[in-house]
Design an enzyme around this catalytic site. Structure first.
Site, short mmCIF file in Angstrom:
data_model
loop_
_atom_site.label_atom_id
_atom_site.label_comp_id
_atom_site.label_asym_id
_atom_site.label_seq_id
_atom_site.Cartn_x
_atom_site.Cartn_y
_atom_site.Cartn_z
N ARG A 30 5.51 31.03 -52.09
CA ARG A 30 5.95 29.73 -52.83
C ARG A 30 7.00 30.21 -53.88
NH1 ARG A 30 0.54 27.14 -55.02
NH2 ARG A 30 0.71 25.05 -54.07
N HIS A 77 5.63 22.22 -43.81
CA HIS A 77 5.14 22.53 -45.18
C HIS A 77 4.01 21.53 -45.75
CE1 HIS A 77 6.32 24.89 -49.11
NE2 HIS A 77 5.99 23.52 -49.87
N TYR A 112 14.69 5.44 -51.68
CA TYR A 112 15.97 4.90 -52.13
C TYR A 112 17.14 5.99 -52.01
CZ TYR A 112 13.18 1.35 -54.42
OH TYR A 112 12.15 0.38 -54.67
#
Length: 809
Positions: free
Chosen positions: A37, A83, A127
Site C-alpha cells: 500500500r 484492488h 461526473y
C-alpha cells in the site's frame, strides 16, 4: 477436560505465548502495509493502487487518442479485478494522478472538476471522465506483456496483473511520492524530466560519478506549483543520505498600484506561486487572521485575483508600509515559506530501503537495462520464428510443382503435412504454414515480398543479437531512448533554486575569495559562476561541444566587485560578485535573475558587464534597430531595484549593450547587410529617450549582431549554412544613421542568411539548430573581400544550420 486433551493431541489447538503471536501478526501486518500500500517501487515509481489503475485503463483501451470514459467505470474495473478496497480510496488516488498541481507530470488526463489548490473536493466519480496521458502510455505501458515484466495472479486468481510496469523513465523522481506505512514513511519530491534524463545519461557514461557532479545535472526538486528553494547544505545531505529538509518559498513581487514618489506612492505584494501542497484559501485566511490580531501591520487590503491563467494574490500595502520587512514577516509567520522534508524511502526487491539520489538512478538504470534485455530477446525469438516460417514458404515456392503434386495426391491435411516434411525437409511449423498459404501467394510479386521480408528479418535479427550480446550497444540504445523521451516530454524548470549568501567572515577569519582574482562566467541560459583563475581551462578548438558547455561571457574580477546585469526590457541591475558561488568546472552555476531584486523576476537576461568598465560610454541597440549612447556615470549610483536605461517602443526589446571602448561599431542583418558607424558621432540621449533609428529592417529581416572594433581589426562573418570569412573593417564604408548599409557577404542559396558576427582572430562557438556548438579559431578563417561568399568553417550535418555565433573568452 478430556475433550481438550484430545484436541491438543490431534494438533488442532496450538498453545502460543501471547507476546510471540502479537509480534508475528503485527510484523506480517506491517509488511503487508509497507509492500502492498504505502511505499512505491523504485523500479516504476508506483504504489500498487496507481499501478493497478493504469493497467486497468490500459486494458479498457483508454489511450490518449480515444474518448474519455467515466471515472466510475475505471474505479469499478480496478475494484473488481485488482484492488479489493474502498472505492473512495481508489478514486482519490486516481484524482491525484490527474491534478496538475499534485503531479509534476500527470499520468492521467481528466475532463471535469478534479479539485483545486484551494482544496476544493473533486466532483463525484459519476461526473468526471478520464483517460491515459501521453506520457503514461509512452513511458509505462508500451510493449507491456509477460515476456517483458513479470505477471502475478490477482487477489482471486481470476486475472493476471503486472508486478511492475516496464517504466522507461524514473517516475519515482519525476512525480515524487508520499506515503505513511507502519514504522516508516516516504516523502520524495518531484523533479524536472529534462534534468533527470541528463543525470541518467551522465551516470551511464560515468558510473562512478560523484554526488557533486550529479547535482550539476540534477540540481534539486522541481515542484509543479513552482516556488523557490533556498538551497543549503541540507539539500546535498538529503540527496547523499536519503533524508533531509529544504526551505521552500512562494514567489512574490512588488507592484506599484499608485505610481508616484514619497508618501503619494502605494505598492502591493503580489504572490504568484505558493509552496508545494500549500492550500491557497487557508493561506489567505491565515494572513487575514494575522492582520486582525495585529501581528501583521501595514496591510490595507487582501484579495484573491487568481483565474484560469494562474495564481495571483494581491496584498495591498498602506502608504507608509515597509514592503521588504512585511514580506519577511509573511515568510516567517505564514506558509509562504515552509520546510519540506525529504525522505527517499522506496521498495527495492520488496524490501524498504533508504536510498540516496544516485542509488535511485542506478536502481532504475539496472531495471531498465533488464527490461530492454528481455524485450530484445522476445523480439529476437519472434523474428527468428517468423524467419523460420518465411524460409519454409520460400522452399515451397521454389518447388511449387512438387508441393501441388503432394497436396493433390494426399488423402488429408495431416498426410500432406507429413509428406512435405519428409520430401522437402520442412519442420512441422513450416509445413503447416505452407499448407495454409493461399493460392494468390504463388505469384512472382508475393515471392519477391517474401524474399524482401527475409532480408529485413536477417538485418533485424543481427541487430537484436548485437544488442543482447554487447552491453555498450545496449547502453547506447538506452541513451538514444532517453534523449527521445526528453525531446517529447521535457519542459522548463518551474522551481527556482537560490543559494543562501554566506555570512561575512568574523574577526581573524580568512576569506579566500578576497585573496586572488576570480573568473566570472555567464552562459547563454543566464547561469553564472565564479572560478579561481588557476582552475580555469580553455575550451578545445576544432571540436563539437554540447551547447550546455560554451560560456560566452567571461571576465576577471575581485570578490568585492559588482556586476551589471542587463535585461531585454532595457533595465540594469547591480549584482555583488560575492553572491555567486565559487564552483568547479563541472558545476554550471546558478541562475542570475533570482539573485536580483524582486522587480527583475520574470524578465529575460540579456548580458552581464563588469561594474567598473574601462569605457566612458555604453552603446544601446534594440532589436528593431534603434540606437543611443549613455554615459557610464548614469550607472554609478545604481541601486538594487535597478535602473531603466531606455524607453522601448511596442514590441521592441534591448538587443545589445556594448562598452564604447573603440571608435567603430558594426551592425549586421540576416540578409548580409552591414552598417559601419563612427561611435563619436552617435547620439548621446537621456535614459527615457527610445533612441534614433540606425537600421531600417526589411520584411523577415532581423538584426543578428553588433560589435565594436578598432580601425585595424577585421570583422568575422558566419552564415547559417556554415560559410565564413574575415572582412577588413577598412573595406566597409562609414555610413550615417538610417543608411541602407552595404552587402558584406553574398548569400548563394535562398535558405541561407547571416547567422552572426565575431572579431577576427577570436575563438568562436558556432551554435547549431541541433543543440551543439562547433568551436573554431577565428584566426583560421581566411581574409576575403566583400564580394567573396566565404569558405566552409563548420562540418555541419545534413539539414543542420548555424543559429548563433558566440565569441569565447
Amino acid at each position: 477436560m478430556p475433550k481438550q486433551l484430545d484436541l491438543l493431541t490431534a494438533g488442532q489447538v496450538i498453545p502460543t505465548p501471547l507476546h510471540s503471536e502479537m509480534q508475528r501478526s503485527y510484523l506480517e501486518y506491517a509488511m503487508s502495509v509497507i509492500v502492498g500500500r504505502a511505499l512505491p517501487d523504485v523500479r516504476d515509481g508506483l504504489k500498487p493502487v496507481h499501478r493497478r489503475i493504469l493497467y486497468a485503463m490500459y486494458e479498457l483501451g483508454l489511450t490518449p487518442d480515444r474518448p474519455f470514459r467515466k471515472c466510475a467505470r475505471v474505479v469499478g474495473d480496478v475494484l473488481g479485478k485488482y484492488h479489493p478496497h474502498g472505492d473512495q480510496a481508489v478514486y482519490e488516488a486516481l484524482v491525484r494522478l490527474v491534478q496538475p498541481f499534485s503531479s509534476r507530470y500527470p499520468l492521467l488526463a481528466g475532463q471535469g472538476n478534479f479539485g483545486s489548490v484551494d482544496d476544493d473536493p473533486p466532483a463525484a466519480m459519476r461526473y468526471t471522465e478520464t483517460r491515459l496521458a501521453a506520457i503514461a502510455q509512452r513511458t509505462l505501458l508500451t510493449n507491456i506483456n509477460d515476456a517483458i515484466v513479470e505477471f502475478v495472479p490477482n487477489f482471486d486468481s481470476s486475472q493476471a496483473e503486472p508486478l511492475v510496469l516496464p517504466a522507461q523513465l524514473p517516475i519515482l523522481l519525476l512525480n515524487g511520492s508520499t506515503g505513511i506505512a507502519v514504522g516508516m514513511a516516504t516523502n520524495i519530491p518531484p523533479h524536472n524530466l529534462g534534468e533527470v534524463v541528463d543525470a541518467l545519461i551522465a551516470l551511464i557514461d560515468r558510473p562512478h560519478l560523484s554526488l557533486e557532479e550529479l547535482l550539476s545535472y540534477l540540481p534539486g526538486p522541481d515542484f509543479p506549483t513552482g516556488g523557490v528553494i533556498v538551497e543549503s547544505a541540507e539539500l546535498r545531505r538529503a540527496y547523499a543520505t536519503g533524508r533531509g529538509t529544504i526551505t521552500l518559498r512562494g514567489v512574490a513581487k512588488l507592484e506599484d498600484i499608485q505610481p508616484g514618489r514619497g508618501r503619494h506612492r502605494r505598492q502591493a505584494i503580489v504572490v504568484t506561486e505558493l509552496p508545494y501542497q500549500v492550500n491557497k484559501a487557508a493561506w489567505i485566511e491565515k494572513v487575514a487572521d494575522l492582520v486582525n490580531q495585529g501581528r501583521l501591520e501595514g496591510i490595507a487590503d487582501l484579495r484573491d485575483e487568481s483565474d484560469r491563467e494562474g495564481l495571483r494574490v494581491v496584498i495591498e500595502l498602506k502608504r507608509d508600509a515597509a514592503a521588504a520587512q512585511l514580506l519577511e514577516q509573511l515568510y516567517r509567520l505564514t506558509a509562504l515559506q515552509v520546510t519540506y522534508g525529504i525522505n527517499l524511502m522506496a521498495l527495492v526487491g520488496n524490501q524498504p530501503r533508504q536510498l540516496s539520489l544516485k542509488e535511485i538512478l542506478s536502481e532504475f538504470l539496472q531495471f531498465r537495462e533488464q527490461t530492454l534485455l528481455r524485450q530484445y530477446r522476445h523480439d529476437l525469438e519472434a523474428a527468428q520464428a517468423r524467419q523460420h516460417v518465411v524460409s519454409g514458404l520460400l522452399i515451397g515456392l521454389n518447388a511449387v510443382d512438387q508441393v501441388i503434386e503432394i497436396l493433390r495426391s494426399a488423402a488429408d491435411g495431416s498426410t500432406a503435412r507429413r509428406e512435405l516434411m519428409t520430401r522437402l525437409g520442412l519442420s512441422d511449423r513450416q509445413a503447416s504454414a505452407l499448407i495454409a498459404m493461399p493460392l494468390r501467394r504463388l505469384t512472382q510479386q508475393e515471392r519477391q515480398e517474401l524474399e524482401r521480408e527475409q532480408a529485413e528479418l536477417q538485418v533485424r535479427i543481427a541487430q537484436w543479437e548485437t544488442l543482447i550480446s554487447e552491453r555498450p550497444e545496449r547502453l547506447k540504445a538506452l541513451k538514444k531512448e532517453l534523449r527521445q523521451l526528453k525531446k517529447e516530454f521535457a519542459d522548463p524548470r518551474r522551481t527556482q533554486i537560490l543559494t543562501a549568501v554566506p555570512p561575512p567572515p568574523g574577526p581573524g577569519e580568512n576569506n579566500d575569495r578576497d585573496e586572488a582574482p576570480l573568473w566570472v562566467e555567464v552562459n547563454h541560459r543566464g547561469y553564472g559562476r565564479c572560478l579561481p583563475q588557476r582552475s580555469r581551462s580553455s575550451v578545445p578548438l576544432q571540436t563539437w561541444l554540447p551547447w550546455s558547455e560554451p560560456l560566452p561571457l567571461a571576465f576577471s574580477v575581485q570578490a568585492s566587485d559588482r556586476l551589471w546585469v542587463f535585461t531585454e526590457s532595457g533595465k540594469v541591475y547591480p549584482l555583488a560578485v560575492e553572491r555567486l558561488p565559487v564552483t568547479s568546472r563541472s558545476d554550471r552555476g546558478q541562475p542570475l535573475l533570482p539573485l536580483l531584486a524582486e522587480s527583475a523576476q520574470g524578465e529575460t537576461l540579456l548580458t552581464v558587464l563588469p561594474g567598473q568598465p574601462t569605457a566612458e560610454k555604453l552603446i544601446l541597440l534594440t532589436r528593431q534597430g534603434r540606437i543611443k549612447v549613455i554615459p557610464i556615470s548614469d550607472l554609478q549610483d545604481l541601486r538594487g531595484r535597478g535602473l531603466q536605461l531606455t524607453k522601448l517602443k511596442g514590441g521592441d526589446a534591448l538587443g545589445w549593450v556594448l562598452p564604447a571602448d573603440t571608435d567603430h561599431l558594426v551592425v549586421a542583418t540576416s540578409r548580409g547587410r552591414v552598417f559601419h558607424f563612427f561611435i563619436p558621432d552617435l547620439p548621446a540621449l537621456g535614459r527615457l529617450n527610445p533612441g534614433q533609428v540606425a537600421v531600417r529592417l526589411g520584411v523577415q529581416e532581423t538584426l543578428v549582431g553588433a560589435i565594436a572594433l578598432a580601425a585595424q581589426e577585421a570583422l568575422l562573418l558566419v552564415t547559417r549554412l556554415g560559410l565564413g570569412k574575415q572582412l577588413p573593417l577598412s573595406l566597409i564604408e562609414v555610413t550615417p544613421l538610417g543608411h541602407l548599409g552595404q552587402l558584406a557577404i553574398p548569400l548563394g542559396q535562398k535558405q541561407d542568411g547571416l547567422a552572426g558576427l565575431g572579431r577576427g582572430g577570436i575563438p568562436l562557438a558556432l551554435v547549431t539548430t541541433q543543440g551543439r556548438a562547433w568551436v573554431t579559431n577565428g584566426a583560421d578563417v581566411p581574409l576575403l573581400n566583400r564580394e567573396a561568399m566565404g569558405v566552409a568553417i563548420a562540418p555541419l550535418a545534413a539539414g543542420e544550420q548555424i543559429q548563433a555565433v558566440v565569441p569565447l573568452a
